[in-house]
Design a protein around this motif. Structure first.
Motif, PDB file in Angstrom:
ATOM      1  N   ILE A   1       0.828  -1.074   0.152  1.00 19.61           N
ATOM      2  CA  ILE A   1      -0.049  -0.054  -0.142  1.00 19.61           C
ATOM      3  C   ILE A   1       0.952   1.241  -0.088  1.00 19.61           C
ATOM      4  N   GLU A   2       2.010   1.018   0.642  1.00 19.05           N
ATOM      5  CA  GLU A   2       2.842   2.483   0.930  1.00 19.05           C
ATOM      6  C   GLU A   2       3.556   2.924  -0.314  1.00 19.05           C
ATOM      7  N   LYS A   3       3.581   1.942  -1.413  1.00 18.14           N
ATOM      8  CA  LYS A   3       4.003   2.377  -2.636  1.00 18.14           C
ATOM      9  C   LYS A   3       3.294   3.143  -3.220  1.00 18.14           C
ATOM     10  N   HIS A   4       2.000   3.565  -2.744  1.00 16.32           N
ATOM     11  CA  HIS A   4       0.979   4.390  -3.635  1.00 16.32           C
ATOM     12  C   HIS A   4       0.621   5.701  -2.478  1.00 16.32           C
ATOM     13  N   HIS A   5       0.845   5.089  -1.225  1.00 13.23           N
ATOM     14  CA  HIS A   5       0.545   6.348  -0.299  1.00 13.23           C
ATOM     15  C   HIS A   5       1.099   6.242   1.158  1.00 13.23           C
ATOM     16  N   ARG A   6       2.229   7.072   1.411  1.00 13.39           N
ATOM     17  CA  ARG A   6       2.893   6.811   2.705  1.00 13.39           C
ATOM     18  C   ARG A   6       2.083   7.516   3.757  1.00 13.39           C
ATOM     19  N   LEU A   7       1.636   6.862   4.596  1.00 17.12           N
ATOM     20  CA  LEU A   7       0.822   7.521   5.809  1.00 17.12           C
ATOM     21  C   LEU A   7       1.731   8.442   6.705  1.00 17.12           C
ATOM     22  N   LYS A   8       1.028   9.577   6.962  1.00 14.39           N
ATOM     23  CA  LYS A   8       1.542  10.461   7.924  1.00 14.39           C
ATOM     24  C   LYS A   8       0.726  10.300   9.234  1.00 14.39           C
ATOM     25  N   LYS A   9       1.524  11.003  10.227  1.00 15.35           N
ATOM     26  CA  LYS A   9       0.871  10.724  11.598  1.00 15.35           C
ATOM     27  C   LYS A   9      -0.602  11.225  11.742  1.00 15.35           C
ATOM     28  N   GLU A  10      -0.741  12.495  10.876  1.00 14.59           N
ATOM     29  CA  GLU A  10      -1.968  12.974  11.456  1.00 14.59           C
ATOM     30  C   GLU A  10      -3.206  12.283  10.549  1.00 14.59           C
ATOM     31  N   ASN A  11      -2.546  11.556   9.386  1.00 11.97           N
ATOM     32  CA  ASN A  11      -3.615  10.962   8.258  1.00 11.97           C
ATOM     33  C   ASN A  11      -4.795  10.244   8.991  1.00 11.97           C
ATOM     34  N   VAL A  12      -5.927  10.142   8.398  1.00 12.34           N
ATOM     35  CA  VAL A  12      -6.881   9.285   8.922  1.00 12.34           C
ATOM     36  C   VAL A  12      -6.973   8.150   7.649  1.00 12.34           C
ATOM     37  N   PHE A  13      -6.965   6.819   8.769  1.00 10.59           N
ATOM     38  CA  PHE A  13      -7.194   5.770   7.699  1.00 10.59           C
ATOM     39  C   PHE A  13      -8.556   5.101   7.911  1.00 10.59           C
ATOM     40  N   LEU A  14      -9.172   4.606   6.622  1.00 13.86           N
ATOM     41  CA  LEU A  14     -10.417   3.937   6.697  1.00 13.86           C
ATOM     42  C   LEU A  14     -10.151   2.360   5.981  1.00 13.86           C
ATOM     43  N   GLU A  15     -10.746   1.441   6.682  1.00 14.86           N
ATOM     44  CA  GLU A  15     -10.630   0.277   6.119  1.00 14.86           C
ATOM     45  C   GLU A  15     -12.238  -0.170   5.832  1.00 14.86           C
TER      46      GLU A  15
ATOM     47  N   HIS B   1      -3.174  -2.420  14.264  1.00 10.47           N
ATOM     48  CA  HIS B   1      -1.709  -2.710  14.173  1.00 10.47           C
ATOM     49  C   HIS B   1      -1.420  -0.963  14.088  1.00 10.47           C
ATOM     50  N   LEU B   2      -1.998  -0.349  12.806  1.00 16.78           N
ATOM     51  CA  LEU B   2      -1.942   1.042  12.683  1.00 16.78           C
ATOM     52  C   LEU B   2      -2.269   1.726  13.947  1.00 16.78           C
ATOM     53  N   ALA B   3      -3.239   1.414  14.723  1.00 12.69           N
ATOM     54  CA  ALA B   3      -3.828   2.343  16.001  1.00 12.69           C
ATOM     55  C   ALA B   3      -2.830   2.010  16.731  1.00 12.69           C
ATOM     56  N   LYS B   4      -2.106   1.140  17.056  1.00 11.14           N
ATOM     57  CA  LYS B   4      -0.932   0.736  18.119  1.00 11.14           C
ATOM     58  C   LYS B   4       0.063   1.859  17.637  1.00 11.14           C
ATOM     59  N   LEU B   5       0.329   1.862  16.316  1.00 13.82           N
ATOM     60  CA  LEU B   5       1.354   2.780  16.115  1.00 13.82           C
ATOM     61  C   LEU B   5       1.201   4.400  16.041  1.00 13.82           C
ATOM     62  N   GLY B   6      -0.253   4.508  16.502  1.00 11.99           N
ATOM     63  CA  GLY B   6      -0.650   6.018  16.650  1.00 11.99           C
ATOM     64  C   GLY B   6      -1.484   6.725  15.733  1.00 11.99           C
ATOM     65  N   TYR B   7      -1.804   6.015  14.686  1.00  9.89           N
ATOM     66  CA  TYR B   7      -2.705   6.611  13.593  1.00  9.89           C
ATOM     67  C   TYR B   7      -4.258   6.417  13.991  1.00  9.89           C
ATOM     68  N   PRO B   8      -5.087   7.467  13.622  1.00  8.82           N
ATOM     69  CA  PRO B   8      -6.352   7.357  13.969  1.00  8.82           C
ATOM     70  C   PRO B   8      -7.187   6.466  12.827  1.00  8.82           C
ATOM     71  N   VAL B   9      -7.811   5.263  13.275  1.00  9.74           N
ATOM     72  CA  VAL B   9      -8.162   4.366  12.394  1.00  9.74           C
ATOM     73  C   VAL B   9      -9.610   4.253  12.592  1.00  9.74           C
ATOM     74  N   VAL B  10     -10.296   4.060  11.443  1.00  5.85           N
ATOM     75  CA  VAL B  10     -11.820   3.848  11.228  1.00  5.85           C
ATOM     76  C   VAL B  10     -12.103   2.696  10.397  1.00  5.85           C
ATOM     77  N   GLY B  11     -13.113   1.926  10.711  1.00 10.00           N
ATOM     78  CA  GLY B  11     -13.336   0.611  10.133  1.00 10.00           C
ATOM     79  C   GLY B  11     -14.764   0.723   9.906  1.00 10.00           C
ATOM     80  N   ILE B  12     -15.209   0.184   8.875  1.00  8.07           N
ATOM     81  CA  ILE B  12     -16.771  -0.032   8.560  1.00  8.07           C
ATOM     82  C   ILE B  12     -16.915  -1.541   7.990  1.00  8.07           C
ATOM     83  N   ASP B  13     -17.991  -1.981   8.427  1.00 14.19           N
ATOM     84  CA  ASP B  13     -17.997  -3.367   7.935  1.00 14.19           C
ATOM     85  C   ASP B  13     -19.777  -3.790   8.043  1.00 14.19           C
ATOM     86  N   MET B  14     -20.366  -4.485   7.344  1.00 13.35           N
ATOM     87  CA  MET B  14     -21.699  -4.873   7.446  1.00 13.35           C
ATOM     88  C   MET B  14     -22.084  -5.905   8.600  1.00 13.35           C
TER      89      MET B  14
END
Ligand code: ZN
Length: 309
Positions: free
Chosen positions: A90-104, A115-128
């Motif tokens: 993924i990081e070949k296409h977008h390198r995450l910066k600390k303040e970046n908000v990630f959605l899966e 794992h990302l949350a433990k590294l300090g990134y704010p993470v959002v997940g959506i699932d049905m």
């Protein structure tokens, strides 16, 4: 759960702001209440589309079964097996910066977000599947992870405001909706300008037309698609469709629909994933299958598409 991330939520139907009330959200335009279900904002009020209903049923069954297992151990296992492998691609296409908000999207039990949350990134997940999200939440709580938001909802109609996310990841999600174009448009809507949507999907090739048929894969090609859909859903009744409705795509089709949906560009290529050919009992055949899946585009199981807004 980080309630600051509630700022990203909106009404999934009209996309207007929600009024936050104790235990629920309210849209004054749609006169619709969305409840918080066991700590998880629940926007899954209507999943009408038949392919999605079938998937939802299968996934809820799977996660209800998983609830009896050691979930933290399961997430550790997925983490060791996949996290670095996926992140580096993924990081070949977008390198995450600390303040970046990630959605899966289709985050399931969200080992990647954990794992990302433990590294300090704010993470959002959506699932049905509310069952999957509850399992994830249990582990996150046990481990004291706070910088996350889990939401139950429909990927085709997400309860997120436009321009919310820097990076969006979907591991084998968008192939489960017959209307792929609408799904891709919806992904673009929630991305910030310059943000990237990175999705992995089954590749339409000799592999998907042969061995992937045991899972009922349907190729996205004009005349083949109708025939395969009829065969798998009407003749076989979807029994063997392990994860519900599943399409495979050509690279040019994926690039085209991303451009049509308004992405400034889209790249596609081989997605390096863990290969599972354990069902092949013959050692030589298994080695051949692994060799072909890694080295021949005719047999690559998965490809990625990275669309930039
Ligand atoms: Zn509304």
């Amino acid at each position: 759960m980080d309630k600051n991330l509630y700022r990203l939520l909106c009404c999934p139907q009209c996309k207007n702001d929600l009024i936050t009330k104790p235990g629920k959200f309210y849209c004054k335009y749609c006169k619709q209440t969305y409840r918080i279900n066991g700590g998880i904002p629940d926007f899954s009020y209507k999943i009408n589309e038949s392919g999605m209903k079938l998937s939802q049923k299968k996934w809820n069954e799977k996660y209800r079964h998983d609830a009896q297992k050691n979930i933290a151990g399961e997430l550790d296992f997925l983490d060791r097996k996949f996290f670095s492998l996926v992140r580096s691609q993924i990081e070949k296409h977008h390198r995450l910066k600390k303040e970046n908000v990630f959605l899966e999207i289709g985050c399931g039990t969200f080992y990647f977000g954990r794992h990302l949350a433990k590294l300090g990134y704010p993470v959002v997940g959506i699932d049905m599947s509310i069952e999957a999200l509850k399992l994830a939440q249990t582990v996150f709580k046990q481990e004291g992870i706070k910088n996350y938001l889990l939401v139950c909802g429909n990927v085709l109609d997400m309860p997120f405001k436009k321009n919310s996310f820097d990076l969006l990841y979907g591991a084998g999600v968008i192939e489960h909706f017959p209307d792929t174009f609408s799904a891709v448009k919806e992904l673009r809507r929630v991305l910030k300008k310059g943000g990237v949507a990175y999705n992995t999907v089954p590749y339409l090739n000799i592999g998907s037309l042969t061995y992937r048929q045991i899972w009922g894969n349907i190729p996205r090609l004009p005349w083949l698609e109708a025939a395969f859909t009829f065969f798998h859903t009407k003749i076989l009744g979807g029994r063997h469709m392990r994860f519900g409705y599943e399409l495979s795509f050509t690279r040019s089709y994926l690039e085209k629909i991303h451009r049509q949906a308004g992405f400034s560009g889209a790249k596609t290529g081989q997605f390096d994933c863990e290969l599972d050919f354990d069902y092949l009992k013959n050692k030589f055949l298994r080695r051949l299958a692994i060799f072909l899946a890694k080295n021949s585009p005719l047999f690559w199981p998965m490809i990625y598409v990275a669309g930039k807004k």
